[in-house]
Every structure is written in structure tokens, then in C-alpha cells.
Scaffold this motif. Structure first.
Motif, PDB file in Angstrom:
ATOM      1  N   LEU A 168     -17.197 -19.379  10.375  1.00  0.00           N
ATOM      2  CA  LEU A 168     -18.061 -20.292   9.604  1.00  0.00           C
ATOM      3  C   LEU A 168     -19.023 -21.032  10.519  1.00  0.00           C
ATOM      4  CD1 LEU A 168     -15.742 -21.891   6.922  1.00  0.00           C
ATOM      5  CD2 LEU A 168     -17.838 -20.615   6.527  1.00  0.00           C
ATOM      6  N   LEU A 169     -18.482 -21.543  11.632  1.00  0.00           N
ATOM      7  CA  LEU A 169     -19.343 -22.252  12.595  1.00  0.00           C
ATOM      8  C   LEU A 169     -20.392 -21.306  13.148  1.00  0.00           C
ATOM      9  CD1 LEU A 169     -16.707 -24.349  14.558  1.00  0.00           C
ATOM     10  CD2 LEU A 169     -18.610 -25.252  13.217  1.00  0.00           C
ATOM     11  N   GLY A 170     -19.936 -20.088  13.511  1.00  0.00           N
ATOM     12  CA  GLY A 170     -20.871 -19.092  14.033  1.00  0.00           C
ATOM     13  C   GLY A 170     -21.955 -18.760  13.026  1.00  0.00           C
ATOM     14  N   ALA A 171     -21.559 -18.632  11.752  1.00  0.00           N
ATOM     15  CA  ALA A 171     -22.538 -18.296  10.714  1.00  0.00           C
ATOM     16  C   ALA A 171     -23.533 -19.431  10.512  1.00  0.00           C
ATOM     17  CB  ALA A 171     -21.820 -17.985   9.406  1.00  0.00           C
ATOM     18  N   THR A 172     -23.050 -20.662  10.556  1.00  0.00           N
ATOM     19  CA  THR A 172     -23.942 -21.816  10.359  1.00  0.00           C
ATOM     20  C   THR A 172     -24.990 -21.878  11.458  1.00  0.00           C
ATOM     21  OG1 THR A 172     -22.049 -22.978   9.441  1.00  0.00           O
ATOM     22  CG2 THR A 172     -23.989 -24.306   9.952  1.00  0.00           C
ATOM     23  N   PHE A 173     -24.542 -21.829  12.707  1.00  0.00           N
ATOM     24  CA  PHE A 173     -25.506 -21.839  13.808  1.00  0.00           C
ATOM     25  C   PHE A 173     -26.354 -20.580  13.788  1.00  0.00           C
ATOM     26  CE2 PHE A 173     -24.653 -25.690  15.831  1.00  0.00           C
ATOM     27  CZ  PHE A 173     -23.302 -25.929  15.827  1.00  0.00           C
ATOM     28  N   GLY A 174     -25.727 -19.495  13.343  1.00  0.00           N
ATOM     29  CA  GLY A 174     -26.455 -18.234  13.257  1.00  0.00           C
ATOM     30  C   GLY A 174     -27.637 -18.326  12.299  1.00  0.00           C
ATOM     31  N   MET A 175     -27.458 -19.033  11.181  1.00  0.00           N
ATOM     32  CA  MET A 175     -28.547 -19.196  10.219  1.00  0.00           C
ATOM     33  C   MET A 175     -29.725 -19.935  10.857  1.00  0.00           C
ATOM     34  SD  MET A 175     -27.864 -17.992   7.127  1.00  0.00           S
ATOM     35  CE  MET A 175     -28.811 -18.935   5.967  1.00  0.00           C
ATOM     36  N   VAL A 176     -29.394 -20.956  11.629  1.00  0.00           N
ATOM     37  CA  VAL A 176     -30.457 -21.721  12.307  1.00  0.00           C
ATOM     38  C   VAL A 176     -31.186 -20.818  13.292  1.00  0.00           C
ATOM     39  CG1 VAL A 176     -30.908 -23.640  13.868  1.00  0.00           C
ATOM     40  CG2 VAL A 176     -29.233 -23.914  12.048  1.00  0.00           C
ATOM     41  N   LEU A 177     -30.402 -20.089  14.100  1.00  0.00           N
ATOM     42  CA  LEU A 177     -30.993 -19.167  15.068  1.00  0.00           C
ATOM     43  C   LEU A 177     -31.841 -18.110  14.375  1.00  0.00           C
ATOM     44  CD1 LEU A 177     -28.321 -18.269  17.754  1.00  0.00           C
ATOM     45  CD2 LEU A 177     -30.655 -18.992  18.155  1.00  0.00           C
ATOM     46  N   ALA A 178     -31.331 -17.646  13.233  1.00  0.00           N
ATOM     47  CA  ALA A 178     -32.033 -16.596  12.486  1.00  0.00           C
ATOM     48  C   ALA A 178     -33.413 -17.069  12.080  1.00  0.00           C
ATOM     49  CB  ALA A 178     -31.232 -16.202  11.246  1.00  0.00           C
ATOM     50  N   ARG A 179     -33.481 -18.278  11.597  1.00  0.00           N
ATOM     51  CA  ARG A 179     -34.755 -18.827  11.170  1.00  0.00           C
ATOM     52  C   ARG A 179     -35.740 -18.878  12.341  1.00  0.00           C
ATOM     53  NH1 ARG A 179     -36.669 -20.218   6.070  1.00  0.00           N
ATOM     54  NH2 ARG A 179     -38.853 -20.351   6.552  1.00  0.00           N
ATOM     55  N   LEU A 180     -35.243 -19.346  13.485  1.00  0.00           N
ATOM     56  CA  LEU A 180     -36.104 -19.449  14.670  1.00  0.00           C
ATOM     57  C   LEU A 180     -36.567 -18.067  15.103  1.00  0.00           C
ATOM     58  CD1 LEU A 180     -34.050 -22.044  16.738  1.00  0.00           C
ATOM     59  CD2 LEU A 180     -36.270 -22.422  15.672  1.00  0.00           C
ATOM     60  N   LEU A 181     -35.632 -17.131  15.145  1.00  0.00           N
ATOM     61  CA  LEU A 181     -35.955 -15.792  15.631  1.00  0.00           C
ATOM     62  C   LEU A 181     -36.918 -15.082  14.697  1.00  0.00           C
ATOM     63  CD1 LEU A 181     -35.431 -13.610  17.755  1.00  0.00           C
ATOM     64  CD2 LEU A 181     -33.490 -12.839  16.418  1.00  0.00           C
ATOM     65  N   SER A 182     -36.685 -15.179  13.385  1.00  0.00           N
ATOM     66  CA  SER A 182     -37.580 -14.466  12.471  1.00  0.00           C
ATOM     67  C   SER A 182     -38.976 -15.090  12.458  1.00  0.00           C
ATOM     68  CB  SER A 182     -37.002 -14.369  11.057  1.00  0.00           C
ATOM     69  OG  SER A 182     -36.500 -15.594  10.637  1.00  0.00           O
ATOM     70  N   SER A 183     -39.055 -16.421  12.569  1.00  0.00           N
ATOM     71  CA  SER A 183     -40.382 -17.057  12.654  1.00  0.00           C
ATOM     72  C   SER A 183     -41.105 -16.583  13.898  1.00  0.00           C
ATOM     73  CB  SER A 183     -40.265 -18.578  12.715  1.00  0.00           C
ATOM     74  OG  SER A 183     -39.594 -19.053  11.598  1.00  0.00           O
ATOM     75  N   PHE A 184     -40.373 -16.500  15.003  1.00  0.00           N
ATOM     76  CA  PHE A 184     -40.970 -16.025  16.246  1.00  0.00           C
ATOM     77  C   PHE A 184     -41.464 -14.592  16.085  1.00  0.00           C
ATOM     78  CE2 PHE A 184     -41.604 -14.863  20.545  1.00  0.00           C
ATOM     79  CZ  PHE A 184     -40.960 -13.654  20.753  1.00  0.00           C
ATOM     80  N   LEU A 185     -40.640 -13.749  15.439  1.00  0.00           N
ATOM     81  CA  LEU A 185     -41.019 -12.354  15.258  1.00  0.00           C
ATOM     82  C   LEU A 185     -42.279 -12.230  14.416  1.00  0.00           C
ATOM     83  CD1 LEU A 185     -37.590 -10.595  14.688  1.00  0.00           C
ATOM     84  CD2 LEU A 185     -39.178 -10.230  16.565  1.00  0.00           C
ATOM     85  N   VAL A 186     -42.371 -13.017  13.357  1.00  0.00           N
ATOM     86  CA  VAL A 186     -43.552 -12.955  12.499  1.00  0.00           C
ATOM     87  C   VAL A 186     -44.782 -13.389  13.286  1.00  0.00           C
ATOM     88  CG1 VAL A 186     -44.678 -13.972  10.481  1.00  0.00           C
ATOM     89  CG2 VAL A 186     -42.315 -13.243  10.329  1.00  0.00           C
ATOM     90  N   ARG A 187     -44.636 -14.453  14.083  1.00  0.00           N
ATOM     91  CA  ARG A 187     -45.785 -14.916  14.889  1.00  0.00           C
ATOM     92  C   ARG A 187     -46.172 -13.848  15.900  1.00  0.00           C
ATOM     93  NH1 ARG A 187     -43.530 -19.886  15.050  1.00  0.00           N
ATOM     94  NH2 ARG A 187     -42.629 -19.565  17.111  1.00  0.00           N
ATOM     95  N   TYR A 188     -45.174 -13.193  16.476  1.00  0.00           N
ATOM     96  CA  TYR A 188     -45.427 -12.159  17.483  1.00  0.00           C
ATOM     97  C   TYR A 188     -46.154 -10.983  16.851  1.00  0.00           C
ATOM     98  CZ  TYR A 188     -44.448  -9.061  21.423  1.00  0.00           C
ATOM     99  OH  TYR A 188     -44.558  -8.208  22.485  1.00  0.00           O
ATOM    100  N   LEU A 189     -45.748 -10.641  15.617  1.00  0.00           N
ATOM    101  CA  LEU A 189     -46.362  -9.507  14.937  1.00  0.00           C
ATOM    102  C   LEU A 189     -47.799  -9.793  14.522  1.00  0.00           C
ATOM    103  CD1 LEU A 189     -43.463  -8.360  12.574  1.00  0.00           C
ATOM    104  CD2 LEU A 189     -44.355  -7.118  14.520  1.00  0.00           C
ATOM    105  N   SER A 190     -48.144 -11.077  14.425  1.00  0.00           N
ATOM    106  CA  SER A 190     -49.479 -11.433  13.958  1.00  0.00           C
ATOM    107  C   SER A 190     -50.559 -11.033  14.933  1.00  0.00           C
ATOM    108  CB  SER A 190     -49.575 -12.942  13.732  1.00  0.00           C
ATOM    109  OG  SER A 190     -48.891 -13.291  12.578  1.00  0.00           O
ATOM    110  N   GLY A 191     -50.250 -11.033  16.212  1.00  0.00           N
ATOM    111  CA  GLY A 191     -51.223 -10.566  17.193  1.00  0.00           C
ATOM    112  C   GLY A 191     -52.432 -11.472  17.299  1.00  0.00           C
ATOM    113  N   GLU A 192     -53.451 -10.935  17.901  1.00  0.00           N
ATOM    114  CA  GLU A 192     -54.670 -11.707  18.145  1.00  0.00           C
ATOM    115  C   GLU A 192     -55.607 -11.584  16.973  1.00  0.00           C
ATOM    116  OE1 GLU A 192     -56.189 -11.781  22.728  1.00  0.00           O
ATOM    117  OE2 GLU A 192     -57.394 -10.704  21.261  1.00  0.00           O
ATOM    118  N   GLY A 193     -56.592 -12.387  16.932  1.00  0.00           N
ATOM    119  CA  GLY A 193     -57.592 -12.262  15.878  1.00  0.00           C
ATOM    120  C   GLY A 193     -57.204 -13.068  14.652  1.00  0.00           C
ATOM    121  N   ASP A 194     -58.128 -13.858  14.143  1.00  0.00           N
ATOM    122  CA  ASP A 194     -57.721 -14.802  13.123  1.00  0.00           C
ATOM    123  C   ASP A 194     -57.521 -14.168  11.751  1.00  0.00           C
ATOM    124  OD1 ASP A 194     -60.340 -14.218  12.888  1.00  0.00           O
ATOM    125  OD2 ASP A 194     -61.017 -16.233  12.487  1.00  0.00           O
TER     126      ASP A 194
END
Lengths: 918, 116
Positions: free
Chosen positions: A444-470
């Protein structure tokens, strides 16, 4: 005699004293009271009076309060195996408290467990969130399951393809609208970028071309103003207005109601804001959102000469519809197929040559599921995402194996205690449940922290996929919906079972008498548990090998693609997009105008060379055609473009034979071409095509010129780095009959690119301030195109490393345990003359066995799963012996490192101390 | 402000209670009832420690490491907890005696009160 002990005990009830301490204090004070009572009686007082005096003395002060300040508060310990009642809930609270206390008293262990679980669960959830957003989630509209995409069954088109999809032409769309029967409503849309700025500036908005009934069919109600309706959409509608998205309304107009009626400049044309769509609506193109929606009938107004509205071979729209009640996709497809021949005949582009006509007339329309919209992001990234999910799944398994090992180790340390409790009558099932509760809590503890990490990681991935150019920003609506929560919860439960159940059951399976007699020695009956731990480590090594191999494969794939010979020099080149539509130059003036611009650019300091081209390599847009040689249409598409002299020098592609274009190649001089080696080989069938001629397989009614080949260039990539070299033919820019009102100028700089941007901007403003200019570097543009490879390489590398670390920890744990358990045996060996080095060998041999079996299993697994990754690799096969050997070597090093400390400990054991140890 | 007898008792006891206990334990180990009896007798009834204030004080002194308690069972007697002064307590007793003597001397100088 009064019960003095009871008197005192009653007053100490809420003190929170430990039973033993309470006993002591009660004894002492009650003794004092008895002495006082007897003293009172001896002075002649009656029993009642004496007792009353005692009570007064006790109540004279707050004894409990004073004691609470002094004595330690005692926490009621929960005994393993206790708990009344036989149903599942009795003692559950007790189990939880016990588990919480155990974890709190072992912060290091708890942190290690929770962290590795959080990483495993978090990584899995992040990737799943992306898959959910891109693949699974339905559109946030009314009854998305009724939506369908209407398009031809094959994707191949001849003509001008514009936008991300371009499934149908406007003519086809209008006929679909008129002739379809299976849908209660149909609509069409296309994507476009609109420049909002004027006077040479560039600021793009993400646009949507929409038909009048787009919002109505989707059931989208505006939150302000109004949306388009069917009557708004008629030919020649001009610029009736635009409907904007919620985000755009917030950023451009501050969310003010006064936005309605204000005007926006789209490519220099004024559009009034008619309405605002709801916050959760982002269009039907998953992976992108829109800022402004404009009617399809407004396209000619904005696009001008490059309008696709009346172009029968302009492919720029997507048609969708909402199925009627009682109609299925199959039934709708059947009706569409039935009307296809007539529809194609009616919309046949008159410019098509025979081959293209035949192909077009054979096209069939069909209906495809549309509840999740359309998405090129899905097409590009679905496979990599599933692969990444598999990778993160393996990481989680490795983390679970680690945890299981740790829990097994701890359980075996408590086996004596457990044996005693069972012998004293504790229920076995009860103990299993209590031990299992610990792993539930960890999960349960792992899953709770995992959810927080998941949010950070997926946001990072989306930003990374956005690339250059507006305007290339990818938009993925990450949401923690029920699917994601369910996925995480499922993972947590799976982890619990994998990690906690086996150790819990194993701990209680042994006969108590036997356990107690063992006194913790590493003998036969605990061999079974040790086997399980070894099996877990073997599994970890095997899985780690798979991950390390995948990391090496993707890393090598990326390296190959980055270093391959693209045929041109990507670094140090700036690409300048210029748009001079607002100058309204006639065709014959455009060529010379562009020449002047290029000359101006060349004259700037810091500019080594410059040239103009219609197609920048790997720029995302391309022009290709078939060619005719000696009256025969040659099979195979030839990439084409118009260039100015200086192109080869600027882009860094060598000219191998013949000559470059020069000032004599004008509109009135004979048509010439420079081709590449692949063109010469494939089309001309010779290595030296100089002087040979060809024609382009143009549309009907278009002039067909004969081109003489005057130069041979080296092969170069054109539209995709991953593809093999295609045939290419370049023509002089001045010989372009109908040049567009925009161009790409490539600039090679002797120094850094940033400083010359300002100079270029000024130079263009000097020529004419109405020229709109945008810049980007060629290298960055190419990098963007390799996002998929980069993403796979980075993530698989990260997870491969993580897996190796977890495997090291697992190996170390088992080796240390082995040495501890065989201390007696080691002591005996050393006592009879074995050297310390032999003890090191003993440990390393044991580790070697685990490594050997693990690697063998891992190699088999790698070969089995390798083929799934094959399509995502570039320049190498998944069965690559060099990569496999490197991974095995890496894990061998890890094994030695993990065993080093335990081996040293074994070598340093003192025989006498070892023999004495139990 | 006028201090009543009860108030006088409370204020003085607060500051001197520890000194009283420590000095009574200086001679030999004693149990709690004995300590309370001694205080009452030697003060001719002026000072009285009831059970609810004595024992918390003893436990506090024990926690500070100035005295040590031990259960003792003598033949023919119920077991009792005897307290004895230990080195840290001896040092504290010496210090507190000095402090008290200085305080008394200062009071004497100001108030002109002397003792026999």
C-alpha cells in the motif's frame, strides 16, 4: 482491612504504565497506606476513621497526573498469534498495528522496500497512464461508442497531402455527407497551424478546420457564446468567425466574457470570436489539442492560392459520424462500400493519369471504430509504450523478488519465536495473516508513493515527447481515472501476493519442535527455504539480463541512427522558414525575389553559405512523383525539390559528377536536373546518367517537360533517416513555374547559430517587414524526428540499470545469508586446515552457480522476447551476440561485486568463534 | 501579599522537598513510610508529606539518578522498597545544602531573624 491495592490501582488506571511498573507502584504505595492505617488504629482511631483518613490522603493530590509526568508511557505490544474470535475481522486492527510497529522499528528495511516498490509500481503506472490516454480512453463526448471514422480502406493517395491525416478530399467529404445513410450525423475536420502575429512576427495557434455540424454531432455545448452549425458552412462563407478552446480563451483573453466579439488575426485575416468550448474538450485528435476552430468553407480565404477546398486531389480532411440507432459498424461499412463506386466516379480528380485514375476508382469507403478518436501519436508510440510497459513490469517483478527475499530472511530470523507461539496454541492461519499484513502495508505504501512518482514521470514523458517548436506540443490528458487506479491497485495486490504470501506460509509450515531444536543452524530442514531464496535470485538475474540486453540494444540502435551517414552534414545549419504571402507577388516575380533574399542572407557576416530549397531534408514535408523514361512510367517514387545554387555546399552533400545549377538555368533555358546515385541506378539503370533525360509523370493537362541530367549528387536521406536511400531529383528554383509564397532557406554558419538569428531577422525586415520568419536548427529538427528511439534508449537504459542494482542487492542478501548460515561449516573447514582463499572460492562458487543458472534462463528469455522488439530497432537484430556477451559480462561483474563482502567475511572468520556460534 | 499557613507550607516545601529527602537518606537507606514519618516527627508536625506527593518525588529523584530503590524482604516482615543515596545524589545534597545555607543567611541579614 480495606483493599489498599485496589484503592491505589483504581487511581492509576489512566496512567499508561506498563503492567510491571504499575504492580511495583501499587505494592509500594499500598504498603505505605497499610502502615499509616495500622498507625491510626494503634492511636485508638476506629477503622472507619482510619480508612477515611487514608482516602483523604490519597485524594489530596493528583497522584496519577504527577506519575504521568514522570513515568514512561507504555505502548501495549501486540503478541503474535493472539486475537480473539475466529472471523476474519477480529484482530485485523491488531494485525495492522503490529505490522505498523514492526515496520516503524525497522526504518532501513521499510525504506528500502517501499522505495523499490514505489519505483516499480510508479514506473508501471506512468507508462500505463500514457497508454490509457493515448489508446484506451474514449473521447469526452456524449456516447463516444457511437462514433466512427469514415475513410477509404487503403491509405495510399495521389495528389497533395496536407495535415496529419488527410483521409479524404473536400469533394469526397461532401459526397459522403450527401449519400451516407448509416449515420445520424456526420462531420469533417482537418488540422492546421495559424499564424496569429503580423509584421514579420510568428506566433502559431493550433487550428482545426471543422464542418458546420462538428460540434453538434459531438454534442459539444459552448460555455460562452455559440458554436458553428450546419447552415454556417457553405461555399464562399469568407471569415464568419472562430470558436476557441477553453485553454486558448484563458491564455489569450484572460477568461473574460468580453472575448466574444473580439477579433483574432489568423494569417492576416480577421476572425471574430464566436464562442468558447468546454474545458474538457480538446478535439478528436488524441495527442493534440486545438486553440481555434475555423469552418472548412473559410479555407480558401486563408489559404489563398494554395487552397485545397476545390482541389479534387487535395487530401486534408477526416470524416467521422455518429451511428444511427440499430446500425452497426459492419452495416454502415456495407452501405458505404455500396455507394463507393459512384462516389469515386463523381469525385475523380480530372488531372489523374491512367494509373492513378484506376487506383482511385477502386477505392472503397468503410467505417472504423471512432470512440477513441484518431491519433497519429497512437500509431507512432503504441508499440514502444507496450514494450516499455513490459520492461517496467519486469522491473517490478525483480523488485518483488528482492522484497520476497528480504521478507523470507526476516521470517527465518523469527522462526523460533513463531515456533514457540504455535506451540503455545496460536493459530497458524492467524500468524500467516499477521505476517501477510506486513506485506499488504508495504504494498500500500509502495503504491501510494508510486502514484506520486507515476504522475511526475508521465508528465516528464509528455514534456519530453513535445520536442522543440511551439506548435508541435503534444497534448496528452493525463488523468487518474478508474482504469489507472484499478491498474495500480491490481499491481499492489499482485505485489502483496508475490512478496508476502510465500514467506508467510513457509515460516509457519515447519514443526515447532523441530524448529526450536535447530537453534538457527543452517541444516537440512531450512534448506527448502534457502532454495526458494536462491530461486528468487536466479529469477532476478534472468530478468535483469533481459532488461540489460534491451537497454544495450536500444542504446546501440540510437547510436547507429545518430551516427549513420545521412548524406549531409546536420550540424551548423539553420533553417529559416519565410512566408511572404502578404506581399501578393505574382508567380513570375517570386523566383527573382527569393534569389534576392538568398543573396542578402549570403552577404551577412557569420554566414558561410546559404541556399533556398522547397524541401528541407527530414523536414516533415515532401514532394514525390513518378518519372517517365523513354515513354515508360518507371515504378517507384522519386523525391523531388527545387533548389538554388549553393544548396549542396550548404547542406554538405557532395556533387560527384557533372555541374551544379548556375545563373544560366533560368525559366527560359532548357530544363535541367541533378539526381542522386540511387536515381541513376534504379531509374536510369546506370552509374553515369549524365546527358540522359526523363519527364515527370505529371497530372493531365499540366505541361510535361523533359529534364536533362547535368549533375550527380551523392545519396542523401530525404524524408526518413531510418529508410534506405530513395531516388532524388532536384531542379533549379528559377525553373519552378508556380513557386509557393513561402520558402525554406538553409544557412550554414561558421560559428554558433544563435547570434546570426537576430541579423537574419533584421535583414528580412529590411527587405520587407511583411515577411514572416521562423527559425530552427536542422540538427534539432532531426533530433525531434528521433524521439521514439531516444525515448526507448533512455528509459530502457534507466530500467536496465535499476534492474542490475536490484539484482546486486538480491545477490548480496543471499550470499550474506549463506555465509551466516554456514558459519559452523566454514569454521570446521578452517579448523581442519582450509585456507581463507578457499573460503572465498566457496562463496564465489555458490554465487557463480546462481549467476550461471540465472544467465542461462535469461538468455532463453531474451531470445524469446527479442522478436517483439525487432521492429523498434535500427541497424541491428535483437539476436546480437556482442550485446548478449556484454550483458552477461556486466552481470558477472555485478555478481562478483555482490559476493565480495560476504566472501571477505567468510575468509576472515576465526575458526574457534565460528565453531562456537549457534 | 499575605501568605497563609497552607500557602507558606506549599511554597517552602516546593523548594526544599528534594533537600529533605536527600538529607534523610544520607545516614542509611529508608523506605517511603519511614521517610514521611521522620519528616513529620523531626519537624514537629509542621511538615507533612502525603502519599500522593511523596512517591512521585521519590520516583523523580530516582529517575534523575540521585537515589536508588530496591525491594528488600527482611525475615518476619513484608517486603518494602528501600531507597539509598548514591554518589550523584550525595554531590547534589552537598550543593543544595550550600545553596540553602546561603539563602537562609541572606534572609537573616534582611529580616533580622536568627535561630537558636
Amino acid at each position: 482491612m480495606p483493599d489498599f491495592k485496589k484503592m491505589v490501582r483504581d487511581r492509576l488506571r489512566d496512567c499508561g504504565l506498563s503492567p510491571m511498573r504499575e504492580c511495583e507502584i501499587v505494592d509500594e504505595i499500598s504498603q505505605h497506606l497499610r502502615d499509616r492505617y495500622e498507625a491510626q488504629l494503634s492511636t485508638g482511631a476506629t477503622e472507619d476513621v482510619a480508612e477515611r483518613e487514608i482516602i483523604e490522603e490519597l485524594e489530596g493530590r493528583d497522584l496519577a497526573g504527577d506519575l504521568r509526568k514522570i513515568e514512561e508511557r507504555w505502548i501495549d505490544p501486540v503478541e503474535l498469534g493472539t486475537g480473539e474470535g475466529s472471523d476474519i475481522w477480529s484482530g485485523l486492527w491488531q494485525d495492522l498495528r503490529y505490522a505498523t510497529r514492526t515496520l516503524r522499528l525497522n526504518p532501513g528495511f521499510t525504506t528500502a522496500c517501499v522505495l523499490s516498490l514505489a519505483l516499480g509500481i510508479g514506473a508501471n503506472t506512468a507508462i500505463f497512464q500514457l497508454i490509457d490516454a493515448v489508446r484506451m480512453r474514449v473521447l469526452p463526448v456524449a456516447h463516444p461508442e457511437e462514433l466512427a471514422v469514415i475513410r477509404p480502406t487503403d491509405f495510399h493517395v495521389t495528389g497533395r497531402h496536407h495535415g496529419r491525416y488527410g483521409y479524404v478530399t473536400n469533394q469526397m467529404w461532401e459526397q459522403i455527407r450527401a449519400q451516407q445513410q448509416g449515420f445520424s450525423g456526420v462531420f469533417a475536420f482537418g488540422n492546421e497551424d495559424f499564424n496569429l502575429a503580423t509584421r514579420g512576427q510568428v506566433r502559431y495557434a493550433q487550428g482545426l478546420w471543422v464542418s458546420g455540424e462538428f460540434f453538434d454531432v459531438l454534442g459539444i455545448q459552448p460555455i460562452l457564446g455559440r458554436v458553428f452549425h450546419r447552415p454556417d458552412d457553405r461555399a464562399g462563407c469568407g471569415a464568419p468567425g472562430t470558436v476557441i478552446s477553453y485553454e486558448f480563451w484563458q491564455s489569450e483573453f484572460g477568461g473574460q466574457a468580453s472575448a466574444i466579439g473580439k477579433t483574432l488575426e489568423l494569417e492576416g485575416h480577421s476572425f471574430a470570436v464566436l464562442g468558447v468550448t468546454p474545458a474538457n474538450f480538446h478535439g478528436v485528435d488524441v495527442g493534440h489539442r486545438f486553440d481555434v476552430a475555423v469552418l472548412i468553407c473559410s479555407e480558401p480565404t486563408i489559404a489563398g492560392e494554395s487552397s485545397l477546398y476545390v482541389l479534387p486531389h487535395g487530401w486534408w480532411l477526416v470524416a467521422m459520424g455518429r451511428l444511427k440507432q440499430g446500425w452497426t459498424l459492419d452495416k454502415a461499412s456495407a452501405q458505404l462500400e455500396a455507394i463507393s463506386p459512384g462516389l469515386m466516379q463523381e469525385t475523380l480528380p480530372p488531372v489523374y493519369q491512367a494509373e492513378a485514375r484506376k487506383e482511385y476508382l477502386q477505392k472503397k469507403l468503410a467505417a472504423y471504430p471512432g470512440s477513441t478518436g484518431v491519433s497519429n501519436l497512437r500509431q507512432q508510440y503504441e508499440s514502444p509504450l507496450w514494450l516499455l510497459l513490459a520492461i517496467t513490469g519486469l522491473v517490478l517483478l525483480i523488485a518483488c523478488a528482492n522484497l520476497a527475499n528480504l521478507l523470507l530472511a526476516r521470517a527465518s530470523a523469527r522462526e523460533k519465536e513463531i515456533a514457540v507461539r504455535i506451540a503455545l496454541g496460536a493459530a497458524r492461519g492467524r500468524i500467516v495473516r499477521q505476517l501477510f499484513t506486513e506485506s499488504i502495508l508495504l504494498a500500500l505504501l509502495g503504491a501510494t508513493f508510486g502514484m506520486v512518482l507515476a504522475r511526475l514521470l508521465s508528465s516528464f514523458l509528455v514534456r519530453y515527447l513535445s520536442g522543440e517548436g511551439d506548435v508541435r506540443h503534444i497534448f496528452v490528458g493525463l488523468a487518474t481515472d478508474w482504469r489507472v487506479l484499478g491498474f495500480t491497485a491490481g499491481l499492489a495486490v499482485l505485489t502483496c501476493v508475490l512478496v508476502g504470501l510465500a514467506p508467510a506460509i513457509k515460516s509457519t509450515r515447519m514443526a515447532p519442535a523441530l524448529l526450536m531444536s535447530l537453534a538457527g543452524r543452517g541444516l537440512t530442514t531450512t534448506r527448502e527455504r534457502f532454495s526458494l531464496r536462491r530461486a528468487l535470485v536466479v529469477a532476478q538475474v534472468a530478468l535483469s539480463l533481459v532488461l540489460v540486453v534491451s537497454a544495450l540494444l536500444f542504446g546501440e540502435s540510437l547510436r547507429k541512427i545518430l551516427t549513420l551517414d545521412s548524406g549531409f552534414q546536420r550540424d551548423g545549419v539553420l533553417v529559416m522558414d519565410i512566408d511572404y504571402t502578404r506581399l501578393n507577388l505574382p508567380y513570375d516575380q517570386r523566383g527573382p525575389f527569393r534569389e534576392r533574399i538568398v543573396e542578402r542572407v549570403r552577404s551577412l557576416p557569420g554566414v558561410q553559405s546559404a541556399a533556398e530549397t522547397t524541401e528541407v531534408p527530414l523536414g516533415g514535408s515532401y514532394w514525390n512523383d513518378e518519372v517517365v523514361v523513354n515513354g515508360e512510367v518507371k515504378k517507384g517514387w522519386v523525391d523531388m525539390g527545387h533548389i538554388t545554387p549553393g544548396y549542396f555546399q550548404t547542406i554538405g552533400t557532395p556533387l560527384l559528377a557533372g555541374r551544379n545549377f548556375n545563373e544560366r538555368d533560368t525559366a527560359s533555358s532548357p530544363k535541367v536536373a541533378i539526381v542522386n546515385q540511387e536515381f541513376a541506378r534504379k531509374i536510369m539503370g546506370t552509374e553515369n546518367p549524365m546527358g540522359r533525360t526523363f519527364k515527370i509523370n505529371v497530372y493531365r493537362g499540366q505541361p510535361q517537360y523533359e529534364y536533362e541530367i547535368v549533375g550527380l549528387m551523392a545519396n542523401a536521406k530525404y524524408d526518413d533517416l531510418r529508410k534506405a536511400f530513395d531516388p532524388i531529383a532536384f531542379y533549379p528554383q528559377l525553373q519552378d513555374d508556380r513557386p509557393d509564397a513561402n520558402a525554406e532557406i538553409i544557412v550554414r554558419s561558421s560559428g554558433l547559430l544563435e547570434p546570426i538569428v537576430g541579423e537574419l531577422r533584421q535583414a528580412m525586415a529590411d527587405v520587407n517587414p511583411e515577411i514572416a520568419i521562423d527559425f530552427h536548427s536542422l540538427a534539432a529538427q532531426i533530433n525531434d524526428g528521433l524521439l521514439k528511439e531516444r525515448l526507448l534508449a533512455i528509459l530502457s537504459g534507466f530500467f536496465g540499470l535499476l534492474a542490475a542494482i536490484l539484482a546486486t542487492v538480491g545477490l548480496y542478501g543471499v550470499m550474506a545469508y549463506m555465509v551466516a548460515k554456514r558459519t559452523n561449516e566454514i569454521g570446521i573447514r578452517m579448523a581442519v586446515g582450509a585456507a581463507p582463499i578457499q573460503m572465498i572460492e566457496l562463496v564465489l562458487r555458490e554465487a557463480g552457480k546462481l549467476y550461471g543458472v540465472g544467465v542461462a534462463v535469461g538468455v532463453v528469455m531474451t531470445l524469446v522476447v527479442g522478436r517483439w522488439a525487432a521492429s523498434l530497432l535500427f541497424g541491428l537484430k535483437p539476436y546480437n551476440s556482442a550485446v548478449l556477451a556484454t550483458a552477461c559480462l556486466g552481470l558477472a561483474v555485478v555478481t562478483v561485486l555482490a559476493s565480495a563482502v560476504p566472501a571477505r567475511r567468510a575468509a576472515k572468520l576465526q575458526p574457534m568463534a565460528a565453531l562456537r556460534e549457534e | 501579599m499575605a501568605l497563609t499557613n497552607a500557602g507558606f507550607d506549599r511554597e517552602l516545601k516546593k523548594g526544599s522537598a528534594e533537600l529533605l529527602i536527600l538529607s534523610l537518606l544520607q545516614g542509611r537507606p529508608r523506605h517511603g513510610y519511614e521517610i514521611s514519618q521522620l519528616i513529620e516527627q523531626r519537624s514537629a508536625g509542621t511538615l507533612k508529606f502525603n502519599v500522593a506527593s511523596l512517591y512521585p518525588l521519590l520516583y523523580r529523584l530516582e529517575k534523575r539518578g540521585w537515589i536508588e530503590g530496591q525491594w528488600v524482604e527482611k525475615p518476619g516482615q513484608r517486603r518494602r522498597r528501600y531507597y539509598r543515596l548514591i554518589p550523584a545524589g550525595k554531590a547534589m545534597l552537598k550543593q543544595q545544602r550550600r545553596t540553602w545555607a546561603e539563602f537562609v543567611a541572606a534572609m537573616q541579614r534582611i529580616t533580622g531573624v536568627s535561630h537558636a
